[in-house]
Design a protein around this motif. Structure first.
Motif, short mmCIF file in Angstrom:
data_model
loop_
_atom_site.label_atom_id
_atom_site.label_comp_id
_atom_site.label_asym_id
_atom_site.label_seq_id
_atom_site.Cartn_x
_atom_site.Cartn_y
_atom_site.Cartn_z
N ALA A 52 37.28 43.90 -28.10
CA ALA A 52 37.84 43.16 -29.53
C ALA A 52 38.65 43.92 -30.43
N ALA A 53 38.11 45.53 -30.30
CA ALA A 53 39.20 46.35 -31.01
C ALA A 53 41.19 46.72 -31.01
N LEU A 54 41.18 46.04 -29.65
CA LEU A 54 42.46 45.35 -29.43
C LEU A 54 42.62 44.00 -29.58
N SER A 55 42.29 43.21 -29.65
CA SER A 55 42.54 42.28 -30.38
C SER A 55 42.82 42.29 -31.75
N ASP A 56 41.69 43.11 -32.51
CA ASP A 56 42.15 43.39 -33.84
C ASP A 56 43.57 44.19 -34.53
N GLN A 57 43.42 44.89 -33.20
CA GLN A 57 44.94 45.60 -33.94
C GLN A 57 46.24 45.16 -33.40
N ALA A 58 45.82 43.95 -32.86
CA ALA A 58 47.37 42.84 -31.67
C ALA A 58 47.31 42.70 -32.91
N GLN A 59 46.62 42.19 -34.38
CA GLN A 59 47.36 41.44 -34.82
C GLN A 59 48.32 41.35 -36.21
N SER A 60 48.32 42.95 -36.28
CA SER A 60 49.54 43.68 -36.92
C SER A 60 50.49 44.36 -36.25
N MET A 61 50.68 44.19 -34.90
CA MET A 61 51.88 44.05 -34.22
C MET A 61 53.18 43.74 -34.73
N LEU A 62 53.47 42.94 -35.89
CA LEU A 62 54.39 42.73 -36.44
C LEU A 62 54.32 42.71 -38.14
N ALA A 63 54.05 43.39 -38.20
CA ALA A 63 54.05 44.18 -39.91
C ALA A 63 55.04 44.85 -39.71
N PRO A 64 56.00 44.60 -40.80
CA PRO A 64 56.57 45.48 -41.14
C PRO A 64 56.75 47.24 -40.87
N GLY A 65 55.87 47.61 -41.26
CA GLY A 65 55.18 48.75 -41.36
C GLY A 65 55.17 49.30 -39.73
N ASN A 66 55.47 48.46 -39.10
CA ASN A 66 54.75 48.80 -37.45
C ASN A 66 56.25 48.69 -37.08
N LEU A 67 56.80 47.90 -37.53
CA LEU A 67 58.33 47.61 -36.39
C LEU A 67 59.40 48.91 -35.52
N GLY A 68 59.74 50.06 -36.51
CA GLY A 68 60.37 50.98 -36.07
C GLY A 68 59.61 52.16 -35.21
N TRP A 69 58.32 51.87 -35.03
CA TRP A 69 57.18 51.94 -33.77
C TRP A 69 57.55 51.02 -32.79
N LEU A 70 57.18 49.61 -33.09
CA LEU A 70 57.56 48.71 -31.80
C LEU A 70 58.41 49.12 -31.22
N TYR A 71 60.19 49.20 -31.88
CA TYR A 71 61.53 49.80 -31.65
C TYR A 71 60.70 50.97 -30.20
N LEU A 72 60.55 51.83 -31.22
CA LEU A 72 60.71 53.09 -30.47
C LEU A 72 60.01 53.25 -29.25
N SER A 73 58.85 52.37 -29.15
CA SER A 73 58.39 51.91 -28.15
C SER A 73 58.61 51.71 -27.00
N ILE A 74 59.22 50.50 -27.33
CA ILE A 74 60.23 49.63 -26.31
C ILE A 74 61.24 50.77 -25.16
N THR A 75 62.41 51.30 -26.20
CA THR A 75 63.39 52.28 -26.21
C THR A 75 62.48 53.93 -24.97
N PHE A 76 61.23 53.63 -25.23
CA PHE A 76 60.75 55.36 -24.80
C PHE A 76 60.51 54.35 -23.16
N ILE A 77 59.40 53.08 -23.75
CA ILE A 77 59.70 52.66 -22.29
C ILE A 77 60.14 52.26 -21.07
N LYS A 78 61.64 51.94 -21.62
CA LYS A 78 62.79 51.78 -21.22
C LYS A 78 63.27 52.40 -20.04
#
Length: 211
Positions: free
Chosen positions: A54-80
């Protein structure tokens, strides 16, 4: 280069010397002891995921929020980066060489890559398959560690970054890396499993023949 404009590669460094100095330590990930540690950590992380859906599902709703996009790309780079080093260390562990590391523009998005094609010369198809799967294995292990940290931390930068790492590692692995219909890790693993080199070209020719 023009025919592969969506997957352009730019080699930058030769990491072979660095890998030679560190493979004695990181290469242990591809032993029975490493496999046992991986299984324990991933199992514990899965338990956390099941108990916190439930907590994971709630947090997933904001994955593509503008404030998270920078962290998302940083995560992609780190993982790759971690993913590609997984391929590199597995290749070195079984006697291959890795002389090219650089940046690939995957649909105009810069991500790191390594050239571990020397693993194609390994006699054991199981070793070749492990080199092909090593990136995903490392990704899932890092995602499992991120899951534990996410669970133990309160909402904030570290908490959100760990969630992004969890999401990227799982989604990219399921949709892209393990998918044999795309010429990524899953394709090469299937090619080695079936022992059919040039599987993409042969299957395309066969489909044309049937058509």
């Amino acid at each position: 280069r023009l025919t592969n404009i969506m997957f352009m590669r730019f080699p930058l460094i030769d990491p072979d010397r660095f890998l030679n100095r560190t493979v004695a330590f990181f290469g242990k990930a591809f032993t029975w002891l490493g496999a046992l540690l991986w299984l324990l950590v991933v199992s514990f992380a899965l338990k956390i995921v099941v108990e916190n859906v439930a907590a994971l599902s709630d947090q997933a709703q904001s994955m593509l929020a503008p404030g998270n996009l920078g962290w998302l790309y940083l995560s992609i780079t780190f993982i790759k980066v971690i993913h590609e080093f997984g391929h590199a260390y597995a290749c070195k562990r079984y006697g291959g060489e890795v002389h090219v590391m650089g940046v690939m523009l995957l649909i105009f998005t810069p991500i790191p890559y390594v050239d571990a094609t020397s693993s194609w010369g390994l006699r054991s198809r199981w070793q070749r398959m492990l080199v092909g799967a090593a990136g995903m294995i490392v990704e899932i292990f890092v995602a499992a560690i991120a899951t534990v940290i996410w669970y133990k931390t309160a909402p904030g930068v570290v908490h959100n970054l760990c969630f992004n790492v969890m999401f990227i590692a799982s989604v990219t692995t399921l949709l892209f890396n393990i998918n044999p219909l795309l010429r990524f890790d899953g394709y090469y693993i299937l090619s080695d499993l079936l022992e059919i080199p040039n599987l993409h070209q042969r299957s395309a020719n066969h489909l044309k023949h049937l058509f």
